[in-house]
Design a protein around this motif. Structure first.
Motif, PDB file in Angstrom:
ATOM      1  N   ARG A  39       0.751  -1.345  -0.174  1.00  0.00           N
ATOM      2  CA  ARG A  39      -0.062   0.068   0.065  1.00  0.00           C
ATOM      3  C   ARG A  39       0.890   1.114   0.053  1.00  0.00           C
ATOM      4  N   ARG A  40       1.789   1.232   0.842  1.00  0.00           N
ATOM      5  CA  ARG A  40       2.827   2.323   0.840  1.00  0.00           C
ATOM      6  C   ARG A  40       3.669   2.373  -0.336  1.00  0.00           C
ATOM      7  N   ILE A  41       4.401   1.362  -0.712  1.00  0.00           N
ATOM      8  CA  ILE A  41       5.369   1.231  -1.760  1.00  0.00           C
ATOM      9  C   ILE A  41       4.886   1.556  -3.031  1.00  0.00           C
ATOM     10  N   MET A  42       3.707   1.142  -3.748  1.00  0.00           N
ATOM     11  CA  MET A  42       2.935   1.402  -4.745  1.00  0.00           C
ATOM     12  C   MET A  42       1.682   2.357  -4.571  1.00  0.00           C
ATOM     13  N   SER A  43       1.644   2.887  -3.397  1.00  0.00           N
ATOM     14  CA  SER A  43       0.476   3.934  -3.306  1.00  0.00           C
ATOM     15  C   SER A  43      -0.970   3.255  -3.797  1.00  0.00           C
ATOM     16  N   MET A  44      -1.381   2.060  -3.315  1.00  0.00           N
ATOM     17  CA  MET A  44      -2.472   1.292  -3.698  1.00  0.00           C
ATOM     18  C   MET A  44      -3.548   1.670  -2.657  1.00  0.00           C
ATOM     19  N   SER A  45      -4.605   1.336  -3.184  1.00  0.00           N
ATOM     20  CA  SER A  45      -6.104   1.206  -2.375  1.00  0.00           C
ATOM     21  C   SER A  45      -6.149  -0.050  -1.489  1.00  0.00           C
ATOM     22  N   ASP A  46      -6.950  -0.068  -0.376  1.00  0.00           N
ATOM     23  CA  ASP A  46      -7.088  -1.324   0.306  1.00  0.00           C
ATOM     24  C   ASP A  46      -7.573  -2.439  -0.793  1.00  0.00           C
ATOM     25  N   PHE A  47      -8.410  -2.215  -1.625  1.00  0.00           N
ATOM     26  CA  PHE A  47      -8.973  -3.112  -2.519  1.00  0.00           C
ATOM     27  C   PHE A  47      -7.724  -3.762  -3.546  1.00  0.00           C
ATOM     28  N   GLN A  48      -6.900  -2.875  -3.890  1.00  0.00           N
ATOM     29  CA  GLN A  48      -5.662  -3.218  -4.763  1.00  0.00           C
ATOM     30  C   GLN A  48      -4.847  -4.061  -3.941  1.00  0.00           C
ATOM     31  N   THR A  49      -4.367  -3.832  -2.723  1.00  0.00           N
ATOM     32  CA  THR A  49      -3.587  -4.664  -1.804  1.00  0.00           C
ATOM     33  C   THR A  49      -4.370  -6.131  -1.376  1.00  0.00           C
ATOM     34  N   SER A  50      -5.453  -6.137  -1.611  1.00  0.00           N
ATOM     35  CA  SER A  50      -6.216  -7.128  -1.026  1.00  0.00           C
ATOM     36  C   SER A  50      -5.855  -8.407  -2.027  1.00  0.00           C
ATOM     37  N   TRP A  51      -5.498  -7.949  -3.477  1.00  0.00           N
ATOM     38  CA  TRP A  51      -5.057  -8.943  -4.458  1.00  0.00           C
ATOM     39  C   TRP A  51      -4.113  -9.847  -3.809  1.00  0.00           C
ATOM     40  N   ILE A  52      -3.392  -9.526  -2.870  1.00  0.00           N
ATOM     41  CA  ILE A  52      -2.260 -10.314  -2.196  1.00  0.00           C
ATOM     42  C   ILE A  52      -2.877 -11.470  -1.820  1.00  0.00           C
ATOM     43  N   GLN A  53      -3.847 -11.315  -1.152  1.00  0.00           N
ATOM     44  CA  GLN A  53      -4.672 -12.487  -0.219  1.00  0.00           C
ATOM     45  C   GLN A  53      -5.541 -13.327  -1.395  1.00  0.00           C
ATOM     46  N   VAL A  54      -5.897 -12.482  -2.374  1.00  0.00           N
ATOM     47  CA  VAL A  54      -6.764 -13.239  -3.462  1.00  0.00           C
ATOM     48  C   VAL A  54      -5.696 -14.348  -4.130  1.00  0.00           C
ATOM     49  N   ALA A  55      -4.355 -13.791  -4.541  1.00  0.00           N
ATOM     50  CA  ALA A  55      -3.591 -14.770  -5.302  1.00  0.00           C
ATOM     51  C   ALA A  55      -3.313 -15.862  -4.421  1.00  0.00           C
TER      52      ALA A  55
END
Length: 458
Positions: free
Chosen positions: A67-83
């Protein structure tokens, strides 16, 4: 029911549906949790529970990190858990087929190999600095964990009397959060404390060269722990490869997969268990994925400071698991599960409606409630499946998909309503678990596994 001595050469199978009169949800009294002849393999299995706990909880650190490194939203970072949990879903059934054809030990070794490969792939991903490459590495890593869980969980269940199966699985799972604690400490010390504190707006004002330099250093901090973990996994692979394990394959004595599916999905307590496990994993991963964000918003801390509360959550989770395992000697597991689910809902009311420091500590408290849920649901759902235990175990591992689906839902809710309100998602999950503990766990005789004598051709 008498305690039958376990043969030294092979794990005692779960007894079929004719044992339903003395279900494994009853207090287990003085029966041995682990028979003496199985202590060494059980100890090695415990190490696996700690290893995948480490990997699971490093994931939650990665959400705040990316979220900090790539300035992502909570939904975008949740793709870590999706993968990650999507891989669990995709590979659980192939893992079950593999261990049906070979052995539990073969499944464990293949799982460790994929685990190591996925961890090593963090190195090229850190060089390309492409988010998708990290997701691929996580997918492969989680594929290995899917093989490990599909192999190790049912193996623990059958390494002793069925009456102590739920206690045995809770004991093994108690070592899972010890690995989780190590994972959080690694993430806090070696990843979060090495993040550049520039926020999204400040990063947007950097030149492309400056931003690339900052991100490269941060992604190197992400990569280093994973490469070290890969080395540790290789050591465990060698140790387990040379150790003697009781053979756990049913090759040559199994009915068709289609027959297994038809039987287990006619067992209402099993299908209810799969649903409950889906919602439990969604609740757990949602709670831990957004603990750091919740604390940052409510207590105005940076990632490294907020991770202290996340670490406290894992410590409470670990301690509570040992407590619940001990209580199961006197109190039926389904009752403990019911009380824990209702308490979790009450604490989440504080998280959602009060916030601040009370809300932060309520988040920590929910982890204590969660500590017994996965192994207890697992053990109750597998009761009486007999020869179908491997396929049944795979279905329960596939239910880990809830970690991908419901974490994504919570991420969307956080972006739309705020992080505090998003915790309504795990609250709903715990209501479903409470229903399973109240009614859904009850076994019936429909779709019963074939008796052991029939399988032997008697």
């Amino acid at each position: 029911m008498t305690d039958t001595k376990v043969a030294a050469s092979a794990p005692q199978p779960i007894r079929p549906a004719d044992t339903l009169g003395t279900p494994s949800d009853a207090p287990s009294g003085t029966l041995p949790v682990v028979p003496r002849e199985y202590l060494l393999p059980f100890a090695l299995l415990i190490s696996l529970f700690a290893l995948w706990g480490l990997a699971n909880n490093l994931n939650d650190v990665l959400l705040a990190t990316f979220r900090r490194i790539m300035s992502m939203s909570d939904f975008q970072t949740s793709w870590i858990q999706v993968a990650f949990y999507g891989s669990y879903f995709c590979l659980a059934l192939p893992a079950a087929f593999f261990i049906r054809r070979f052995t539990y030990k073969a499944g464990i070794l293949l799982g460790l190999g994929l685990f190591a490969i996925g961890a090593l792939l963090f190195y090229p991903a850190s060089q390309t600095m492409v988010y998708g490459h990290f997701l691929v590495a996580l997918f492969i890593l989680a594929a290995g964990l899917s093989f490990l869980e599909t192999s190790a969980n049912p193996y623990v269940v059958v390494l002793g009397p069925e009456e102590t199966a739920t206690r045995r699985l809770n004991l093994a799972q108690a070592f899972n959060p010890l690995g989780s604690i190590i994972g959080v400490v690694i993430g806090k010390v070696f990843i979060l404390q090495n993040l550049n504190q520039a926020n999204a707006a400040q990063r947007a004002r950097m030149s492309p060269g400056q931003l690339a330099h900052v991100q490269h250093a941060e992604l190197a901090a992400v990569m280093n722990p994973y490469v070290c973990i890969a080395v540790v996994i290789v050591v465990f692979w060698i140790a387990i490869a040379i150790a003697r394990f009781p053979p756990g394959s049913d090759a040559g004595a199994l009915s068709s997969v289609g027959d297994s599916f038809r039987r287990i999905f006619r067992r209402k307590h099993y299908t209810s268990g799969v649903v409950a496990q889906f919602f439990y994993v969604g609740a757990q991963i949602g709670m831990w994925s957004f603990t750091i964000r919740y604390v940052m918003v409510n207590l105005h801390l940076q990632e490294a400071g907020a991770a202290t509360y996340y670490l406290a959550s894992i410590v409470v989770f670990s301690m509570a698991r040992f407590v619940f395992t001990a209580l199961m000697k006197f109190i039926a597991p389904h009752l403990l599960l019911l009380w824990a689910a209702l308490l979790a809902v009450a604490l989440l009311a504080v998280v959602i409606f009060v916030g601040g420091l009370p809300g932060a500590w309520a988040v920590v408290g929910v982890s204590g409630c969660m500590s017994l849920m996965f192994p207890t649901i697992y053990g109750l759902a597998l009761h009486g499946l007999g020869e179908d235990t491997k396929i049944g175990g795979a279905g329960l591992v596939m239910a880990i998909l809830g970690g991908a689906v419901l974490t994504s839902v919570q991420g969307r809710a956080s972006d739309a309503w705020g992080i505090q309100a998003s915790f309504v998602v795990p609250a709903v999950c715990f209501v479903v678990i409470a229903y399973f503990a109240l009614r859904g766990y009850r076994p019936d005789a429909s779709g019963a596994a074939r008796p052991l004598a029939a399988r032997a051709g008697a």
